[in-house]
Design a protein around this motif. Sequence first.
Motif, PDB file in Angstrom:
ATOM      1  N   TRP A 161       0.779  -1.331   0.079  1.00 24.56           N
ATOM      2  CA  TRP A 161       0.176   0.142  -0.314  1.00 24.56           C
ATOM      3  C   TRP A 161       0.715   0.492   0.031  1.00 24.56           C
ATOM      4  O   TRP A 161       1.015   2.015   0.940  1.00 24.56           O
ATOM      5  CB  TRP A 161      -1.159   0.085   1.660  1.00 24.56           C
ATOM      6  N   LEU A 162       0.796   2.020  -1.451  1.00 29.06           N
ATOM      7  CA  LEU A 162       1.769   3.383  -1.299  1.00 29.06           C
ATOM      8  C   LEU A 162       0.780   4.707  -1.582  1.00 29.06           C
ATOM      9  O   LEU A 162      -0.525   4.012  -1.975  1.00 29.06           O
ATOM     10  CB  LEU A 162       2.528   3.131  -2.568  1.00 29.06           C
ATOM     11  N   GLY A 163       1.312   5.181  -0.314  1.00 27.11           N
ATOM     12  CA  GLY A 163       0.050   6.300  -0.667  1.00 27.11           C
ATOM     13  C   GLY A 163       0.911   7.502  -0.791  1.00 27.11           C
ATOM     14  O   GLY A 163       1.825   8.162  -1.346  1.00 27.11           O
ATOM     15  N   VAL A 164       0.218   8.942  -2.566  1.00 25.35           N
ATOM     16  CA  VAL A 164       1.066   9.719  -2.814  1.00 25.35           C
ATOM     17  C   VAL A 164       0.082  10.459  -2.291  1.00 25.35           C
ATOM     18  O   VAL A 164      -1.461  11.024  -2.177  1.00 25.35           O
ATOM     19  CB  VAL A 164       0.734   9.559  -3.842  1.00 25.35           C
ATOM     20  N   ASP A 165       0.444  12.052  -1.458  1.00 19.97           N
ATOM     21  CA  ASP A 165      -0.021  13.265  -1.717  1.00 19.97           C
ATOM     22  C   ASP A 165       0.202  14.328  -2.538  1.00 19.97           C
ATOM     23  O   ASP A 165       1.304  13.898  -2.847  1.00 19.97           O
ATOM     24  CB  ASP A 165      -0.233  13.082  -0.205  1.00 19.97           C
ATOM     25  N   ARG A 191      -5.533 -11.064  -1.961  1.00 23.43           N
ATOM     26  CA  ARG A 191      -5.166 -11.648  -3.425  1.00 23.43           C
ATOM     27  C   ARG A 191      -3.971 -11.292  -3.367  1.00 23.43           C
ATOM     28  O   ARG A 191      -3.502 -11.212  -4.195  1.00 23.43           O
ATOM     29  CB  ARG A 191      -5.732 -10.379  -4.187  1.00 23.43           C
ATOM     30  N   GLN A 192      -3.162 -10.593  -2.117  1.00 27.93           N
ATOM     31  CA  GLN A 192      -1.791  -9.571  -2.463  1.00 27.93           C
ATOM     32  C   GLN A 192      -1.681  -8.749  -4.092  1.00 27.93           C
ATOM     33  O   GLN A 192      -1.000  -8.910  -4.820  1.00 27.93           O
ATOM     34  CB  GLN A 192      -0.418 -11.099  -3.429  1.00 27.93           C
ATOM     35  N   LEU A 193      -3.054  -7.749  -3.762  1.00 27.33           N
ATOM     36  CA  LEU A 193      -2.793  -6.703  -4.597  1.00 27.33           C
ATOM     37  C   LEU A 193      -2.301  -5.747  -3.898  1.00 27.33           C
ATOM     38  O   LEU A 193      -2.421  -5.394  -2.348  1.00 27.33           O
ATOM     39  CB  LEU A 193      -4.901  -6.001  -4.869  1.00 27.33           C
ATOM     40  N   GLY A 194      -1.614  -4.498  -4.715  1.00 25.04           N
ATOM     41  CA  GLY A 194      -0.801  -3.559  -4.712  1.00 25.04           C
ATOM     42  C   GLY A 194      -1.997  -2.837  -4.836  1.00 25.04           C
ATOM     43  O   GLY A 194      -2.640  -2.677  -5.742  1.00 25.04           O
ATOM     44  N   VAL A 195      -1.542  -1.604  -3.948  1.00 23.18           N
ATOM     45  CA  VAL A 195      -2.721  -0.244  -4.016  1.00 23.18           C
ATOM     46  C   VAL A 195      -1.787   0.791  -3.842  1.00 23.18           C
ATOM     47  O   VAL A 195      -1.647   1.273  -2.910  1.00 23.18           O
ATOM     48  CB  VAL A 195      -4.465  -0.467  -3.082  1.00 23.18           C
ATOM     49  N   LEU A 196      -2.319   1.896  -4.580  1.00 22.39           N
ATOM     50  CA  LEU A 196      -1.372   3.121  -4.880  1.00 22.39           C
ATOM     51  C   LEU A 196      -2.798   3.890  -4.221  1.00 22.39           C
ATOM     52  O   LEU A 196      -4.026   4.431  -5.053  1.00 22.39           O
ATOM     53  CB  LEU A 196      -1.214   3.721  -6.284  1.00 22.39           C
ATOM     54  N   VAL A 197      -3.067   4.419  -2.901  1.00 22.68           N
ATOM     55  CA  VAL A 197      -4.022   6.124  -2.323  1.00 22.68           C
ATOM     56  C   VAL A 197      -3.570   6.817  -2.696  1.00 22.68           C
ATOM     57  O   VAL A 197      -2.564   7.763  -2.168  1.00 22.68           O
ATOM     58  CB  VAL A 197      -3.750   5.453  -0.868  1.00 22.68           C
ATOM     59  N   HIS A 248      -5.152  13.292   0.172  1.00 17.02           N
ATOM     60  CA  HIS A 248      -4.987  15.326   0.657  1.00 17.02           C
ATOM     61  C   HIS A 248      -4.914  14.538   2.756  1.00 17.02           C
ATOM     62  O   HIS A 248      -4.625  15.668   2.633  1.00 17.02           O
ATOM     63  CB  HIS A 248      -5.936  16.091   0.148  1.00 17.02           C
ATOM     64  N   ASP A 249      -5.774  13.669   2.699  1.00 17.29           N
ATOM     65  CA  ASP A 249      -5.921  13.235   3.988  1.00 17.29           C
ATOM     66  C   ASP A 249      -4.322  12.337   4.058  1.00 17.29           C
ATOM     67  O   ASP A 249      -4.276  11.052   4.787  1.00 17.29           O
ATOM     68  CB  ASP A 249      -6.791  12.606   3.931  1.00 17.29           C
ATOM     69  N   ALA A 250      -3.926  12.780   5.353  1.00 12.21           N
ATOM     70  CA  ALA A 250      -2.486  12.757   5.909  1.00 12.21           C
ATOM     71  C   ALA A 250      -2.627  11.670   6.490  1.00 12.21           C
ATOM     72  O   ALA A 250      -1.782  10.733   6.843  1.00 12.21           O
ATOM     73  CB  ALA A 250      -1.749  13.863   6.506  1.00 12.21           C
ATOM     74  N   ALA A 251      -3.635  11.982   7.484  1.00 12.85           N
ATOM     75  CA  ALA A 251      -3.947  10.780   8.962  1.00 12.85           C
ATOM     76  C   ALA A 251      -4.559   9.807   8.156  1.00 12.85           C
ATOM     77  O   ALA A 251      -4.334   8.932   8.476  1.00 12.85           O
ATOM     78  CB  ALA A 251      -5.285  11.213   9.693  1.00 12.85           C
ATOM     79  N   LEU A 252      -5.174   9.415   6.822  1.00 13.38           N
ATOM     80  CA  LEU A 252      -5.748   8.769   6.332  1.00 13.38           C
ATOM     81  C   LEU A 252      -4.725   8.072   5.606  1.00 13.38           C
ATOM     82  O   LEU A 252      -4.066   6.233   5.875  1.00 13.38           O
ATOM     83  CB  LEU A 252      -6.317   8.619   4.618  1.00 13.38           C
ATOM     84  N   LEU A 253      -3.463   8.417   4.799  1.00 15.23           N
ATOM     85  CA  LEU A 253      -2.041   8.320   4.222  1.00 15.23           C
ATOM     86  C   LEU A 253      -1.408   6.946   5.610  1.00 15.23           C
ATOM     87  O   LEU A 253      -1.078   5.920   5.376  1.00 15.23           O
ATOM     88  CB  LEU A 253      -1.592   9.036   3.925  1.00 15.23           C
ATOM     89  N   GLU A 254      -1.522   7.794   6.525  1.00 13.06           N
ATOM     90  CA  GLU A 254      -0.860   7.492   7.559  1.00 13.06           C
ATOM     91  C   GLU A 254      -1.529   5.971   8.462  1.00 13.06           C
ATOM     92  O   GLU A 254      -0.451   4.672   8.566  1.00 13.06           O
ATOM     93  CB  GLU A 254      -0.778   8.539   9.539  1.00 13.06           C
ATOM     94  N   ARG A 255      -2.502   5.782   7.847  1.00 12.23           N
ATOM     95  CA  ARG A 255      -2.859   5.034   8.597  1.00 12.23           C
ATOM     96  C   ARG A 255      -3.336   3.422   7.602  1.00 12.23           C
ATOM     97  O   ARG A 255      -3.005   2.460   7.992  1.00 12.23           O
ATOM     98  CB  ARG A 255      -4.280   5.147   8.810  1.00 12.23           C
ATOM     99  N   LEU A 256      -3.517   4.621   6.247  1.00 17.43           N
ATOM    100  CA  LEU A 256      -2.966   2.433   5.400  1.00 17.43           C
ATOM    101  C   LEU A 256      -1.689   2.806   5.045  1.00 17.43           C
ATOM    102  O   LEU A 256      -2.079   1.158   4.579  1.00 17.43           O
ATOM    103  CB  LEU A 256      -4.009   2.681   3.699  1.00 17.43           C
ATOM    104  N   CYS A 257      -1.166   3.038   4.798  1.00 15.45           N
ATOM    105  CA  CYS A 257       0.161   3.166   3.986  1.00 15.45           C
ATOM    106  C   CYS A 257       1.045   3.512   4.641  1.00 15.45           C
ATOM    107  O   CYS A 257       1.717   3.761   5.474  1.00 15.45           O
ATOM    108  CB  CYS A 257      -0.067   3.935   2.560  1.00 15.45           C
ATOM    109  N   ALA A 258       2.524   2.109   4.328  1.00  9.46           N
ATOM    110  CA  ALA A 258       3.592   2.052   5.575  1.00  9.46           C
ATOM    111  C   ALA A 258       4.336   2.385   4.428  1.00  9.46           C
ATOM    112  O   ALA A 258       5.808   3.074   4.703  1.00  9.46           O
ATOM    113  CB  ALA A 258       4.244   0.542   4.650  1.00  9.46           C
ATOM    114  N   ARG A 259       4.823   3.247   3.606  1.00  6.78           N
ATOM    115  CA  ARG A 259       5.220   3.963   2.280  1.00  6.78           C
ATOM    116  C   ARG A 259       4.646   5.349   1.401  1.00  6.78           C
ATOM    117  O   ARG A 259       3.826   4.839   1.258  1.00  6.78           O
ATOM    118  CB  ARG A 259       6.040   3.774   1.535  1.00  6.78           C
ATOM    119  N   ARG A 260       5.140   6.574   1.854  1.00  5.38           N
ATOM    120  CA  ARG A 260       4.265   7.577   1.346  1.00  5.38           C
ATOM    121  C   ARG A 260       5.095   8.188   0.423  1.00  5.38           C
ATOM    122  O   ARG A 260       6.645   8.794   0.745  1.00  5.38           O
ATOM    123  CB  ARG A 260       4.082   8.815   2.190  1.00  5.38           C
TER     124      ARG A 260
END
Length: 222
Positions: free
Chosen positions: A30-34, A172-178, A181-193
Motif C-alpha cells: 500500500w503506497l500513498g501519494v499526496d 489477493r496480494q494486490l498492490g494499492v496506490l492510495v 489529501h488526507d495525511a491521517a488516512l495515508l498514515e493509517r493505510l500506507c507503509a510508504r508515502r
Amino acid sequence: MLDASGLRYGVAGQPVILNDVSLTLEAGEWLGVDGVSGAGKSTLGQLLAGYLTPQAGTVTVDGAPPPRRALRPVQWLPQSPELAVNPRWRVKRILEEAWTPPDALRDAFGIESAWMNRFPQALSGGELQRVCVLRALVPGVRYLVADEISSMLDPLTQLDLWQGLRRVADERQLGVLVISHDAALLERLCARRLTLSEGRLRPSTRHGAPPAIAPKQSPASR
C-alpha cells in the motif's frame, strides 16, 4: 511489480504536469501519494492505468507493458463514481460488464441485492463507490489506484469501504496506490508515502509504522 519510469505528461501551451516521475509498487504493498490540488495526482493515476499515454517514460507490470486490448491489470478508481458508470444502466449490468462477483464478496462491501435493479442516480455516493470498487476487483487485476475514493464519504462509510478493500487486497496480494489529501488516512493505510510537487515525486516525512485498520465496529452508513 508495477513500475513507472521517467513519466512526462503535459498539455500544449501549459506548464508540464509531470516531469520525470518514477515509482514502483510491489504486489501486496500500500503506497500513498499526496500533493496539493492540481499537482497532477489524478493524471499520474490515469497514466498508470493506461487511460493516458505518457509523452515520455514507460509503465510496466511485472516487466511487460500492460495489454491494450485485454483486461487492464491496473485499475483506476476515481473520486466521483458517477463519472465512471453509464447512468442509463442498472447496477447489475454495470457490474456484469466487468464480471459477476460472488455473493460473499458483494456482501463484504455491504452491497444489497435490492441495489441490482436500481440506476446509479438512485444510490448514494458511498453506495455507488462501493459498487465501483467491487467492479474493479475482476480476477486478474493486480494493482488498484484509489484516487480520493473516500474523500466525499462520511467516516463510517469510509471505514467500511477501506476495511473491505484491505481484506480483499490482503487475500489477493494486490498492490494499492492510495491518492489522498488526507495525511491521517495515508498514515493509517500506507507503509510508504510520496508527495507530488512541481511535477516530481519525493518521499514524504512520516513517523513510525502505520497502525492496522481497526476491526469493523459499525455497519456502513448509507
